[in-house]
Scaffold this active site. Structure first.
Site, short mmCIF file in Angstrom:
data_model
loop_
_atom_site.label_atom_id
_atom_site.label_comp_id
_atom_site.label_asym_id
_atom_site.label_seq_id
_atom_site.Cartn_x
_atom_site.Cartn_y
_atom_site.Cartn_z
N GLY A 12 0.83 -1.21 0.00
CA GLY A 12 0.00 0.00 0.00
C GLY A 12 0.87 1.26 0.00
O GLY A 12 2.10 1.19 -0.05
N ASP A 52 -4.30 -12.62 4.16
CA ASP A 52 -5.59 -11.95 4.36
C ASP A 52 -5.78 -11.86 5.87
O ASP A 52 -5.97 -12.88 6.55
CB ASP A 52 -6.72 -12.78 3.71
CG ASP A 52 -8.08 -12.10 3.88
OD1 ASP A 52 -8.17 -11.13 4.67
OD2 ASP A 52 -9.03 -12.54 3.22
N ILE A 53 -5.73 -10.64 6.41
CA ILE A 53 -5.77 -10.48 7.88
C ILE A 53 -7.13 -10.86 8.48
O ILE A 53 -7.25 -10.97 9.69
CB ILE A 53 -5.39 -9.04 8.31
CG1 ILE A 53 -6.27 -8.00 7.58
CG2 ILE A 53 -3.91 -8.78 8.11
CD1 ILE A 53 -6.25 -6.63 8.23
N TYR A 77 -8.95 -1.49 5.13
CA TYR A 77 -9.91 -1.15 4.08
C TYR A 77 -10.04 0.38 4.16
O TYR A 77 -10.68 0.90 5.06
CB TYR A 77 -11.23 -1.87 4.36
CG TYR A 77 -12.33 -1.65 3.34
CD1 TYR A 77 -12.06 -1.17 2.05
CD2 TYR A 77 -13.65 -1.96 3.65
CE1 TYR A 77 -13.08 -1.00 1.12
CE2 TYR A 77 -14.67 -1.79 2.73
CZ TYR A 77 -14.37 -1.30 1.47
OH TYR A 77 -15.38 -1.12 0.56
N TYR A 141 -16.00 4.02 8.53
CA TYR A 141 -14.54 3.83 8.49
C TYR A 141 -13.94 4.18 9.86
O TYR A 141 -13.18 3.39 10.43
CB TYR A 141 -13.94 4.71 7.39
CG TYR A 141 -12.43 4.78 7.40
CD1 TYR A 141 -11.66 3.70 6.99
CD2 TYR A 141 -11.78 5.94 7.82
CE1 TYR A 141 -10.27 3.77 7.01
CE2 TYR A 141 -10.39 6.02 7.83
CZ TYR A 141 -9.64 4.94 7.42
OH TYR A 141 -8.27 5.01 7.45
N LYS A 145 -12.11 1.61 12.48
CA LYS A 145 -10.70 1.78 12.89
C LYS A 145 -10.61 1.94 14.42
O LYS A 145 -9.67 1.44 15.03
CB LYS A 145 -10.09 3.00 12.19
CG LYS A 145 -9.89 2.86 10.68
CD LYS A 145 -8.81 1.87 10.29
CE LYS A 145 -7.42 2.32 10.65
NZ LYS A 145 -6.39 1.37 10.14
N TRP A 166 -4.84 12.30 6.38
CA TRP A 166 -4.75 12.87 5.02
C TRP A 166 -3.44 12.48 4.31
O TRP A 166 -2.65 13.33 3.90
CB TRP A 166 -4.87 14.39 5.09
CG TRP A 166 -6.18 14.94 5.53
CD1 TRP A 166 -7.11 14.35 6.33
CD2 TRP A 166 -6.72 16.24 5.20
NE1 TRP A 166 -8.19 15.19 6.51
CE2 TRP A 166 -7.97 16.36 5.84
CE3 TRP A 166 -6.25 17.32 4.44
CZ2 TRP A 166 -8.75 17.50 5.72
CZ3 TRP A 166 -7.04 18.46 4.34
CH2 TRP A 166 -8.28 18.55 4.96
N1 LIG Z 1 -4.91 7.17 3.35
C1 LIG Z 1 -5.13 8.03 4.32
O1 LIG Z 1 -5.39 9.24 4.08
C2 LIG Z 1 -5.09 7.57 5.76
C3 LIG Z 1 -5.39 8.52 6.78
C4 LIG Z 1 -5.32 8.09 8.11
C5 LIG Z 1 -4.97 6.79 8.42
N2 LIG Z 1 -4.71 5.90 7.42
C6 LIG Z 1 -4.33 4.53 7.79
O2 LIG Z 1 -3.00 4.32 7.35
C7 LIG Z 1 -2.82 2.97 6.94
C8 LIG Z 1 -2.21 2.92 5.54
O3 LIG Z 1 -3.07 3.63 4.65
P1 LIG Z 1 -2.78 3.67 3.08
O4 LIG Z 1 -3.52 4.83 2.54
O5 LIG Z 1 -1.32 3.50 2.84
O6 LIG Z 1 -3.56 2.36 2.63
P2 LIG Z 1 -3.58 1.60 1.22
O7 LIG Z 1 -2.66 2.24 0.24
O8 LIG Z 1 -5.03 1.44 0.88
O9 LIG Z 1 -2.96 0.21 1.63
C9 LIG Z 1 -3.66 -0.69 2.44
C10 LIG Z 1 -3.21 -2.08 2.05
O10 LIG Z 1 -3.93 -3.02 2.86
C11 LIG Z 1 -4.29 -4.10 2.01
N3 LIG Z 1 -5.43 -4.84 2.52
C12 LIG Z 1 -6.74 -4.54 2.43
N4 LIG Z 1 -7.48 -5.53 2.97
C13 LIG Z 1 -6.62 -6.47 3.42
C14 LIG Z 1 -6.76 -7.74 4.04
N5 LIG Z 1 -7.97 -8.24 4.32
N6 LIG Z 1 -5.65 -8.44 4.35
C15 LIG Z 1 -4.43 -7.97 4.06
N7 LIG Z 1 -4.21 -6.78 3.46
C16 LIG Z 1 -5.30 -6.04 3.14
C17 LIG Z 1 -4.62 -3.44 0.68
O11 LIG Z 1 -4.60 -4.39 -0.36
P3 LIG Z 1 -5.51 -4.13 -1.67
O12 LIG Z 1 -5.05 -2.84 -2.25
O13 LIG Z 1 -5.21 -5.32 -2.53
O14 LIG Z 1 -6.92 -4.07 -1.18
C18 LIG Z 1 -3.51 -2.40 0.57
O15 LIG Z 1 -2.35 -2.92 -0.05
C19 LIG Z 1 -4.20 2.32 7.07
O16 LIG Z 1 -4.26 1.62 8.27
C20 LIG Z 1 -5.17 3.47 7.08
O17 LIG Z 1 -6.35 3.16 7.80
C21 LIG Z 1 -4.75 6.26 6.10
#
Ligand SMILES: NC(=O)c1ccc[n+]([C@@H]2O[C@H](COP(=O)([O-])OP(=O)(O)OC[C@H]3O[C@@H](n4cnc5c(N)ncnc54)[C@H](OP(=O)(O)O)[C@@H]3O)[C@@H](O)[C@H]2O)c1
Length: 299
Positions: A12, A52-53, A77, A141, A145, A166
């Site tokens: 990710g 798959d977690i 997710y 969401y 979380k 963000w």
């Molecule tokens: N993006 C934001 O703005 C943001 C803000 C605050 C906090 N966060 C947190 O920061 C973390 C990283 O975010 P990110 O934006 O880097 O996320 P991301 O790019 O969406 O990456 C998440 C990864 O988790 C994988 N995943 C989804 N379901 C899964 C499952 N059941 N088992 C194993 N892997 C799974 C996804 O695979 P697939 O792509 O194949 O589904 C993806 O590779 C997350 O915990 C998110 O909640 C993000």
């Protein structure tokens, strides 16, 4: 021998930067839902596992087989509107999935870093949220979380919850790239002006998590930190900065309200995070998001 670390969500946006940072010192294992994706995006030295977690036994077994000293759980997710439409999927991955990773960590005494979100807050505060502020998510969401945070506290031994906000980074779909893409095809972009937060560069966040991991290594911890780039901004003002730093002048940016945008999930009006605890613990100051954004757009 190098300490071993396992990163979930390794292909990710944040996961890829975590892999890059931890490789400097650790034996890095990455796990993700989709196998092949990582081979193109993650450094070759990362040992990759498909996981798959939501599969409890499989998750516990993998952690037990790898035996990492630290697990950084970044898999989630992350589609906020998708979660709103599919509550069960959101809770399976973001809550139960985190709980499964926590059980695996507890079994082998690994420290778990759980990546959480500013969306655990309702946005009614005017100043950036501290770790001591009450949570009260206003979308699925955020609820899922927060449920993940609670399962981590309940199931894991040593753990650190890191809330961030963000995100933008090289290896994932993000707001900055979306705006640059829209600017190529549109004369006007409408963006909400009534949601404020702290944009955060995944490269900076990964460095900060690495610093915290170094400090907490080899001693049991139970802690929570807010980590974002410094500064707060509305999506509208943020868009203007993105276009300014990308030297795009011929696109009109029009402020609109959240009601006008009408997305499935409600967003907090103000969810900027206060980084003081992180800065006090590490003696490291998170840089301003403007500086991080300019670097991101140049590279
Ligand atoms: N993006 C934001 O703005 C943001 C803000 C605050 C906090 N966060 C947190 O920061 C973390 C990283 O975010 P990110 O934006 O880097 O996320 P991301 O790019 O969406 O990456 C998440 C990864 O988790 C994988 N995943 C989804 N379901 C899964 C499952 N059941 N088992 C194993 N892997 C799974 C996804 O695979 P697939 O792509 O194949 O589904 C993806 O590779 C997350 O915990 C998110 O909640 C993000």
């Amino acid at each position: 021998m190098k300490d071993r670390i396992l990163i979930t969500g390794a292909s990710g946006m944040l996961g890829t930067d975590l892999c890059l940072n931890f490789l400097k010192k650790y034996d890095v294992c990455g796990a993700d839902l989709a196998g092949p994706k990582i081979k193109e995006r993650c450094p070759a030295q990362v040992k990759f596992y498909k996981l798959d977690i939501t599969d409890r036994l499989g998750t516990i077994k993998l952690i037990n087989d790898i035996k990492p000293a630290i697990v950084v759980h970044a898999a989630a997710y992350t589609d906020v509107d998708g979660c709103e439409k599919d509550k069960s999927a959101a809770f399976n991955v973001n809550a139960d999935g985190a709980g499964n990773v926590a059980l695996g960590c507890k079994k082998i005494n690994a420290t778990l870093f759980y990546i959480s979100t500013d969306f655990v807050f309702d946005g009614k505060k005017t100043e950036p949220y501290t770790e001591d502020d009450d949570t009260n998510p206003i979308n699925i969401y955020g609820e899922s979380k927060l449920a993940g945070e609670r399962l981590v506290v309940q199931n894991a031994g040593s753990h650190v919850i890191v809330r961030t906000s963000w995100l933008f980074g090289k290896c994932g779909k993000n707001f900055v790239d979306t705006i640059i893409g829209l600017a190529k095809t549109r004369k006007e972009i409408k963006v909400v002006d009534d949601q404020i937060g702290s944009p955060t560069y995944t490269a900076d966040l990964a460095k900060a998590i690495f610093k915290l991991a170094e400090i907490t290594m080899a001693k049991p911890v139970k802690d929570i930190y807010h980590i974002s780039n410094n500064g707060k901004v509305s999506w509208y003002e943020y868009t203007r900065r993105i276009l300014e730093y990308a030297h795009i002048a011929d696109v009109k940016v029009t402020p609109i309200t959240s009601e006008e945008l009408d997305r499935p999930a409600k967003r907090p009006k103000m969810s900027a995070l206060n980084n003081s605890r992180y800065q006090k613990t590490t003696h490291d100051k998170m840089r301003d998001y403007n500086e991080a954004l300019q670097e991101y757009l140049i590279k």
